[in-house]
Design a protein around this motif. Structure first.
Motif, PDB file in Angstrom:
ATOM      1  N   UNK A  97       5.854  -7.000  -7.101  1.00 14.21           N
ATOM      2  CA  UNK A  97       5.082  -5.858  -7.581  1.00 14.21           C
ATOM      3  C   UNK A  97       5.482  -4.604  -6.830  1.00 14.21           C
ATOM      4  N   UNK A  98       5.484  -3.489  -7.563  1.00 14.07           N
ATOM      5  CA  UNK A  98       5.582  -2.190  -6.927  1.00 14.07           C
ATOM      6  C   UNK A  98       4.247  -1.871  -6.269  1.00 14.07           C
ATOM      7  N   UNK A  99       4.279  -1.122  -5.169  1.00 18.27           N
ATOM      8  CA  UNK A  99       3.061  -0.779  -4.448  1.00 18.27           C
ATOM      9  C   UNK A  99       3.134   0.682  -4.024  1.00 18.27           C
ATOM     10  N   UNK A 100       2.061   1.430  -4.257  1.00 16.90           N
ATOM     11  CA  UNK A 100       1.984   2.822  -3.818  1.00 16.90           C
ATOM     12  C   UNK A 100       1.934   2.905  -2.306  1.00 16.90           C
ATOM     13  N   UNK A 101       2.472   4.002  -1.753  1.00 17.99           N
ATOM     14  CA  UNK A 101       2.404   4.180  -0.310  1.00 17.99           C
ATOM     15  C   UNK A 101       0.974   4.304   0.183  1.00 17.99           C
ATOM     16  N   UNK A 102       0.091   4.908  -0.636  1.00 17.16           N
ATOM     17  CA  UNK A 102      -1.292   5.095  -0.208  1.00 17.16           C
ATOM     18  C   UNK A 102      -2.016   3.766  -0.012  1.00 17.16           C
ATOM     19  N   UNK A 103      -1.595   2.742  -0.741  1.00 21.22           N
ATOM     20  CA  UNK A 103      -2.223   1.426  -0.625  1.00 21.22           C
ATOM     21  C   UNK A 103      -1.444   0.468   0.257  1.00 21.22           C
ATOM     22  N   UNK A 104      -0.348   0.953   0.848  1.00 21.11           N
ATOM     23  CA  UNK A 104       0.492   0.074   1.664  1.00 21.11           C
ATOM     24  C   UNK A 104      -0.288  -0.616   2.779  1.00 21.11           C
ATOM     25  N   UNK A 137       6.985  13.069   6.678  1.00 19.16           N
ATOM     26  CA  UNK A 137       5.733  12.336   6.684  1.00 19.16           C
ATOM     27  C   UNK A 137       5.445  11.875   5.265  1.00 19.16           C
ATOM     28  N   UNK A 138       4.725  10.783   5.137  1.00 19.42           N
ATOM     29  CA  UNK A 138       4.359  10.295   3.815  1.00 19.42           C
ATOM     30  C   UNK A 138       2.999  10.847   3.426  1.00 19.42           C
ATOM     31  N   UNK A 139       2.693  10.755   2.158  1.00 19.70           N
ATOM     32  CA  UNK A 139       1.355  11.107   1.686  1.00 19.70           C
ATOM     33  C   UNK A 139       0.327  10.235   2.409  1.00 19.70           C
ATOM     34  N   UNK A 140      -0.942  10.668   2.438  1.00 20.93           N
ATOM     35  CA  UNK A 140      -1.962   9.913   3.172  1.00 20.93           C
ATOM     36  C   UNK A 140      -2.052   8.452   2.743  1.00 20.93           C
ATOM     37  N   UNK A 141      -2.196   7.595   3.740  1.00 20.30           N
ATOM     38  CA  UNK A 141      -2.348   6.160   3.501  1.00 20.30           C
ATOM     39  C   UNK A 141      -3.358   5.621   4.504  1.00 20.30           C
ATOM     40  N   UNK A 142      -4.093   4.606   4.090  1.00 21.73           N
ATOM     41  CA  UNK A 142      -5.115   4.036   4.974  1.00 21.73           C
ATOM     42  C   UNK A 142      -5.457   2.645   4.473  1.00 21.73           C
ATOM     43  N   UNK A 143      -5.885   1.793   5.401  1.00 25.38           N
ATOM     44  CA  UNK A 143      -6.248   0.429   5.032  1.00 25.38           C
ATOM     45  C   UNK A 143      -7.483   0.381   4.144  1.00 25.38           C
ATOM     46  N   UNK A 144      -8.256   1.459   4.105  1.00 24.93           N
ATOM     47  CA  UNK A 144      -9.433   1.540   3.232  1.00 24.93           C
ATOM     48  C   UNK A 144      -9.270   2.683   2.239  1.00 24.93           C
ATOM     49  N   UNK A 145      -8.042   2.878   1.787  1.00 24.73           N
ATOM     50  CA  UNK A 145      -7.731   4.080   1.018  1.00 24.73           C
ATOM     51  C   UNK A 145      -8.484   4.168  -0.299  1.00 24.73           C
ATOM     52  N   UNK A 146      -8.676   3.068  -0.984  1.00 22.07           N
ATOM     53  CA  UNK A 146      -9.311   3.137  -2.304  1.00 22.07           C
ATOM     54  C   UNK A 146     -10.704   3.745  -2.222  1.00 22.07           C
TER      55      UNK A 146
END
Length: 431
Positions: A101-108, A385-394
């Motif tokens: 699956x492809x995965x967005x950086x924000x959900x990495x 830098x990448x766009x914002x990402x976080x373990x609780x991003x959703x």
């Protein structure tokens, strides 16, 4: 071989239920060793571009021909961009797990920490001719933990500023390329040019593509110039109230409601239709240009903290509980080997250092000059830098979007709104 981790029911909000991942752990994980014949692999993607899908099919067919006893087909399942992550996690929860699956950086961080993905390190490092050391180490940061790599960052697309040279010339404004050459290419200059051209010609001035007063994280392409960020580097503290962010968001608010440089909420504006002066978007969008107007592409303008490079990343992961994780990892090694990475570079800037040069990228991107590719792509990936990402991003994305709604009004109190953002976001940063 693919290293395995126990699957943890994380991916908090992305999950349909608290045990969604563990619910699918009863699917055919580990079935590689028991296959009696070739398998059918399935990869979810969000692109519906026919030329991109044709390239994927070409690469996949080569793998099938080389491994007829192992794989009979590879299917690229298109899932709409807007619903992609929700649809993917629904598949996981329902036991309809894709192989890749492809995965967005924000959900990495969510996917990497969840245990949903298999460790690719042994396969990629152990595949003859893969040249794993050619991958830029910084490109792997979002996708790695505990010495394991849980997705390959196949796309490292810098954000840039596309400008409509016809609109700028017609409205008598200075050419951004000349400003860039003289060191005067700033966000203030972009604002002034955009506002003047929109007032003179109608249409819109400056558009942050795909923001639409909803996808707030795309504003990172602007606030990076102020040295701002939505949360601390360790992801534990809200920084929307930091002076740098307040100043950046005040600039955006005034550019919209005072200067008329940025179209306000509810305005439909598409740079590629020809009635927008400039737009911030990823370099891969150059394929949408049809020659109906003269254009140029430049690095992002400088803010008070100078010019910052921002990229959007996308990774390909092998699902731990897919039916064929080891074969899927082997296919991924084929899909992203040096030869195929060069083919994919037509659409997706690769993380391979050997391919990150204007000459190589120019062969794959004939619309862009070597000068543009060097300044925007090669230099734009360096120290980015990448766009914002976080373990609780959703949860953060939804909550912050709701709080920011109050900002998109002419009489909004920027500091007060951003304080409310932090009040709402802080508990989620601690989850």
């Amino acid at each position: 071989m693919v290293h395995r981790r126990s699957v943890v029911p994380a991916l908090a909000v992305l999950m349909i239920g608290a045990g969604a991942l563990s619910a699918c752990s009863g699917s055919s994980a580990g079935s590689d060793s028991g296959n009696d014949g070739p398998v059918d692999l399935r990869m979810t993607v969000w692109t519906a571009d026919e030329s991109q899908l044709a390239l994927f099919d070409e690469i996949a067919q080569g793998y099938v021909e080389e491994n007829p006893d192992q794989v009979s087909s590879v299917t690229f399942e298109v899932v709409p961009f807007e619903d992609y992550t929700t649809s993917l996690t629904t598949q996981l929860a329902g036991g309809n797990t894709p192989d890749l699956a492809w995965i967005f950086e924000s959900n990495a961080p969510e996917f990497v920490e969840s245990g949903a993905l298999a460790d690719l390190t042994p396969t990629l490092e152990g595949t003859e001719g893969y040249e794993f050391d050619d991958i830029v180490p910084s490109a792997l940061d979002l996708w790695s933990t505990d010495d394991g790599l849980y997705a390959y960052p196949f796309s490292n697309s810098p954000f840039a500023m596309f400008v409509n040279k016809d609109r700028i010339a017609e409205s008598g404004q200075p050419a951004p390329a000349e400003l860039f050459a003289s060191g005067e290419w700033t966000y203030d200059a972009a604002r002034d040019i955009s506002a003047a051209s929109a007032e003179e010609l109608g249409g819109s001035g400056l558009v942050v593509r795909d923001f639409n007063y909803s996808v707030w994280e795309n504003l990172a392409t602007v606030w990076a110039g102020w040295g701002a960020a939505p949360w601390s580097e360790d992801g534990s503290t809200c920084t929307f109230t930091d002076p740098e962010m307040v100043e950046a968001m005040t600039w955006i608010h005034e550019a919209t409601f005072t200067d008329g440089a940025i179209p306000g909420p509810g305005t439909s504006a598409d740079f590629f239709a020809g009635d927008v002066t400039m737009t911030i978007t990823q370099i891969s969008r150059a394929a949408s240009l049809d020659g109906s107007f003269e254009w140029n592409v430049l690095p992002l303008p400088a803010g008070p903290e100078g010019r910052q490079n921002v990229i959007g990343q996308a990774g390909i992961g092998v699902l731990e509980n897919g039916a064929n994780p080891e074969i899927a990892a082997d296919f991924l090694a084929h899909f992203t080997n040096p030869e195929n990475a060069e083919k994919l570079a037509t659409y997706f800037p690769p993380p391979r250092e050997s391919l990150l040069n204007a000459e190589t990228l120019g062969e794959a991107n004939p619309l862009l000059s070597e000068e543009q590719l060097q300044s925007v792509v090669v230099d734009g990936i360096t120290d980015a830098t990448t766009k914002p990402a976080h373990a609780n991003f959703a949860k953060l994305q939804t909550t912050i979007r709701g709080e920011l709604d109050a900002l998109w009004q002419a009489d909004a109190d920027v500091e007060s709104v951003l304080a409310d953002v932090c009040t709402a976001a802080e508990p989620l940063l601690q989850d």
